[in-house]
Design an enzyme around this catalytic site. Structure first.
Site, PDB file in Angstrom:
ATOM      1  N   GLU A 159      -9.741  -2.506   5.585  1.00 29.45           N
ATOM      2  CA  GLU A 159     -10.397  -2.311   6.865  1.00 29.45           C
ATOM      3  C   GLU A 159     -11.560  -3.293   7.036  1.00 29.45           C
ATOM      4  OE1 GLU A 159      -9.051  -0.429   8.922  1.00 29.45           O
ATOM      5  OE2 GLU A 159      -8.117   1.307   7.970  1.00 29.45           O
ATOM      6  N   HIS A 191      -7.102  -5.406  10.351  1.00 33.11           N
ATOM      7  CA  HIS A 191      -6.856  -5.089   8.943  1.00 33.11           C
ATOM      8  C   HIS A 191      -5.521  -5.662   8.470  1.00 33.11           C
ATOM      9  CE1 HIS A 191      -4.838  -0.958   9.948  1.00 33.11           C
ATOM     10  NE2 HIS A 191      -3.885  -1.761   9.506  1.00 33.11           N
ATOM     11  N   ASP A 222       0.813  -1.216   0.000  1.00 31.60           N
ATOM     12  CA  ASP A 222       0.000   0.000   0.000  1.00 31.60           C
ATOM     13  C   ASP A 222       0.845   1.264   0.000  1.00 31.60           C
ATOM     14  OD1 ASP A 222       0.939  -0.219   2.661  1.00 31.60           O
ATOM     15  OD2 ASP A 222      -0.948  -1.109   3.323  1.00 31.60           O
ATOM     16  N   ASN A 237      -7.499  -3.687  14.568  1.00 31.72           N
ATOM     17  CA  ASN A 237      -8.865  -4.025  14.158  1.00 31.72           C
ATOM     18  C   ASN A 237      -8.887  -5.182  13.163  1.00 31.72           C
ATOM     19  OD1 ASN A 237      -7.907  -2.800  11.833  1.00 31.72           O
ATOM     20  ND2 ASN A 237      -9.469  -1.188  11.758  1.00 31.72           N
TER      21      ASN A 237
END
Length: 234
Positions: free
Chosen positions: A136, A131, A63, A129
């Site tokens: 996400e 990810h 990313d 979380n």
């Protein structure tokens, strides 16, 4: 899914390096998928010190922030050059272009790169979380490279890298979950107590989009490397 628990981040990083070195030396690894953030920093430091020859290895990255130039110290281009590419020679290295203004074209360009350079080993970190990359919770398991809106929790986790909170980007280009799952082998690294809940959901929870990393249960060759703290809820 193979689970390896180590004493600390250094030991876990060295274990990951062993797998990568073996793959490169045997000729099985032509393309190495890389991650950013604090998790793989020690792995890259150990890779720089390693005698393994990476001159014939191509790298891809998961990313990049939208809107940041490669020269921006907070960009992942800069991060990779600073920690690895300026110190170790690779054949080619690819990252999404954070300055691309046509998101659809940029995502298609990067998917084309991934199809031309199938990933043999993908290194992953994991968010608190769940990810992976910047995928996400709620991201489709069929997603390919896409422009994502960063959640408040992700921006909060990354704000320590920026001078001001308002400087933290709101969007990123990220390989999709399907793109990640196309890798032949995946190494998931997690260190620290703050990753323990996400690791528990990834390994023991249902395969569910609310914990993107849980999809790794469906991959045929995943090695999860943890320290004792990240493994504390297993």
């Amino acid at each position: 899914m193979q689970l390896i628990t180590t004493e600390n981040k250094l030991a876990g990083s060295k274990k990951a390096l062993e797998i990568i070195e073996k793959g490169i030396t045997s000729g099985e690894v032509n393309t190495l998928g890389l991650a950013t953030g604090s998790t793989p920093e020690t792995l890259y430091a150990e890779l720089v010190k390693s005698d393994v020859d990476t001159k014939n290895v191509t790298t891809t990255n998961l990313d990049e922030y939208v809107g940041l130039a490669a020269s921006d110290p907070n960009s992942y281009h800069y991060y990779m050059n600073d920690l690895l590419f300026s110190k170790k020679a690779f054949k080619e290295s690819f990252l999404p272009n954070g300055e691309a203004t046509d998101a659809e074209a940029e995502c298609a360009r990067y998917e084309e790169i991934l199809s031309e350079h199938p990933i043999d080993i993908q290194v992953l970190g994991i968010g608190t979380n769940g990810h992976i990359g910047f995928n996400e919770p709620g991201t489709s398991f069929d997603s390919i490279t896409h422009k994502v809106v960063l959640t408040d929790s992700t921006r909060e986790a990354n704000k320590r890298f920026f001078e001001r909170e308002e400087d933290v980007p709101t969007h990123a280009y990220s390989m999709g979950i399907k793109s990640i799952m196309n890798a032949k082998k995946i190494i998931l690294l997690a260190f620290g107590e703050n990753k323990a809940q996400a690791i528990k959901e990834t390994i023991k929870g249902p395969v569910d989009v609310n914990c993107p990393a849980s999809v790794l249960q469906n991959h045929p060759d995943v090695t999860v490397i943890l320290d004792n703290e990240a493994a504390s809820l297993l």
